[in-house]
Design a protein around this motif. Sequence first.
Motif, PDB file in Angstrom:
ATOM      1  N   ALA A  65       0.839  -1.204   0.000  1.00  0.00           N
ATOM      2  CA  ALA A  65       0.000   0.000   0.000  1.00  0.00           C
ATOM      3  C   ALA A  65       0.872   1.251   0.000  1.00  0.00           C
ATOM      4  O   ALA A  65       0.601   2.214  -0.740  1.00  0.00           O
ATOM      5  CB  ALA A  65      -0.925  -0.003   1.209  1.00  0.00           C
ATOM      6  N   ALA A  66       1.915   1.254   0.825  1.00  0.00           N
ATOM      7  CA  ALA A  66       2.811   2.415   0.892  1.00  0.00           C
ATOM      8  C   ALA A  66       3.505   2.643  -0.445  1.00  0.00           C
ATOM      9  O   ALA A  66       3.614   3.788  -0.912  1.00  0.00           O
ATOM     10  CB  ALA A  66       3.840   2.209   1.998  1.00  0.00           C
ATOM     11  N   TRP A  67       3.967   1.558  -1.076  1.00  0.00           N
ATOM     12  CA  TRP A  67       4.640   1.721  -2.365  1.00  0.00           C
ATOM     13  C   TRP A  67       3.686   2.258  -3.423  1.00  0.00           C
ATOM     14  O   TRP A  67       4.032   3.165  -4.182  1.00  0.00           O
ATOM     15  CB  TRP A  67       5.232   0.386  -2.864  1.00  0.00           C
ATOM     16  CG  TRP A  67       5.787   0.547  -4.241  1.00  0.00           C
ATOM     17  CD1 TRP A  67       7.023   1.027  -4.585  1.00  0.00           C
ATOM     18  CD2 TRP A  67       5.093   0.309  -5.484  1.00  0.00           C
ATOM     19  NE1 TRP A  67       7.152   1.104  -5.963  1.00  0.00           N
ATOM     20  CE2 TRP A  67       5.978   0.664  -6.537  1.00  0.00           C
ATOM     21  CE3 TRP A  67       3.819  -0.164  -5.802  1.00  0.00           C
ATOM     22  CZ2 TRP A  67       5.623   0.555  -7.878  1.00  0.00           C
ATOM     23  CZ3 TRP A  67       3.461  -0.274  -7.140  1.00  0.00           C
ATOM     24  CH2 TRP A  67       4.357   0.082  -8.171  1.00  0.00           C
ATOM     25  N   ALA A  68       2.489   1.693  -3.499  1.00  0.00           N
ATOM     26  CA  ALA A  68       1.540   2.112  -4.528  1.00  0.00           C
ATOM     27  C   ALA A  68       1.198   3.592  -4.381  1.00  0.00           C
ATOM     28  O   ALA A  68       1.103   4.325  -5.375  1.00  0.00           O
ATOM     29  CB  ALA A  68       0.274   1.256  -4.447  1.00  0.00           C
ATOM     30  N   ALA A  69       1.012   4.044  -3.140  1.00  0.00           N
ATOM     31  CA  ALA A  69       0.726   5.462  -2.905  1.00  0.00           C
ATOM     32  C   ALA A  69       1.908   6.331  -3.329  1.00  0.00           C
ATOM     33  O   ALA A  69       1.736   7.375  -3.968  1.00  0.00           O
ATOM     34  CB  ALA A  69       0.401   5.690  -1.432  1.00  0.00           C
ATOM     35  N   TRP A  70       3.098   5.910  -2.961  1.00  0.00           N
ATOM     36  CA  TRP A  70       4.312   6.639  -3.339  1.00  0.00           C
ATOM     37  C   TRP A  70       4.460   6.706  -4.851  1.00  0.00           C
ATOM     38  O   TRP A  70       4.773   7.754  -5.411  1.00  0.00           O
ATOM     39  CB  TRP A  70       5.517   5.932  -2.714  1.00  0.00           C
ATOM     40  CG  TRP A  70       6.846   6.453  -3.135  1.00  0.00           C
ATOM     41  CD1 TRP A  70       7.494   7.547  -2.643  1.00  0.00           C
ATOM     42  CD2 TRP A  70       7.709   5.890  -4.143  1.00  0.00           C
ATOM     43  NE1 TRP A  70       8.716   7.715  -3.264  1.00  0.00           N
ATOM     44  CE2 TRP A  70       8.868   6.706  -4.196  1.00  0.00           C
ATOM     45  CE3 TRP A  70       7.623   4.789  -4.990  1.00  0.00           C
ATOM     46  CZ2 TRP A  70       9.926   6.441  -5.074  1.00  0.00           C
ATOM     47  CZ3 TRP A  70       8.670   4.521  -5.854  1.00  0.00           C
ATOM     48  CH2 TRP A  70       9.808   5.339  -5.897  1.00  0.00           C
TER      49      TRP A  70
END
Length: 296
Positions: A65-70
Amino acid sequence: MADGDDRQATFGSDGSLETETTPDATGENDFGEEKEPNETDGGYSRYVVSSLLQKAVRRSDEEVAAWAAWELARSGYAWNLWDRLNLYVVEDLRAGDEVALLIDRYEELATERWEPDAWKGRLCAIHAALAAARARSTREASNADAYFSAVAEVRAEARERGEEPAHDFPVGDLEPEGEFDAVFDGHTGEGSKRGRGTRFFNTHGARVGPEGEDDQSARWQRLAMILDEDTEYEADELDRAVEPVDPNDPWGEPGDESGGGDGDGEGDRNDGQEGDRNVGQEGDDAPDGSLDDFGA
């Protein structure tokens, strides 16, 4: 920042995407190649990354989730990111979760105070995605919407056939004197016709539960009822007003199997009975008018 709704993808009759790439999302990808429409800096489709973000939130996969948002934020698709995250709050998270306020605040910081694709904006995107992924995941609202919509169709079809529906709404016909009789107070036409004024509302419609009122709130409620110059209450009515509802029968009424109870008659006064506001006659254990027993 422009409204994300203006940038959502639409599809033509042949299934092809009909959308424009925003200026912030142009330029080169990580490999030094000119980005294609709707391509992220890492060379992915923004639609796939957006879908990945939602599934990662739903499955509580914090890192993904953190990567996709970034990835969306750094690639110029922050508007897409924040639009999606706000949707996930209502589609994939448990009702009442405070993460909705956090995400709203992170969006405000990323888009109004800082640049959404800059370092601070990217940090906000990661924080928001992590907050969503760590929240309690559930599709309860979506499932409820789908279920209620299906039941609405079943009811309509059954009525057309002149039959009882195989499935019905949880409230049935919602009529007075039924399970949900408490809702028919003076705020409704049916309740007004039955003379259900302040007394009925305080002793039926205003009850809370199953935790009930805390001691301070219950004290205030009792005193407000005792001091009401227009309505006189019996001791059992004061007790009923602050009694929490049964978690296994939230619409039942204490000591009243019929579910209707008092309030069908005319008055908010108790036919002039003396001493009702003192909750008992002189010599009883109930308050004698000083209200000392209620901490006044």
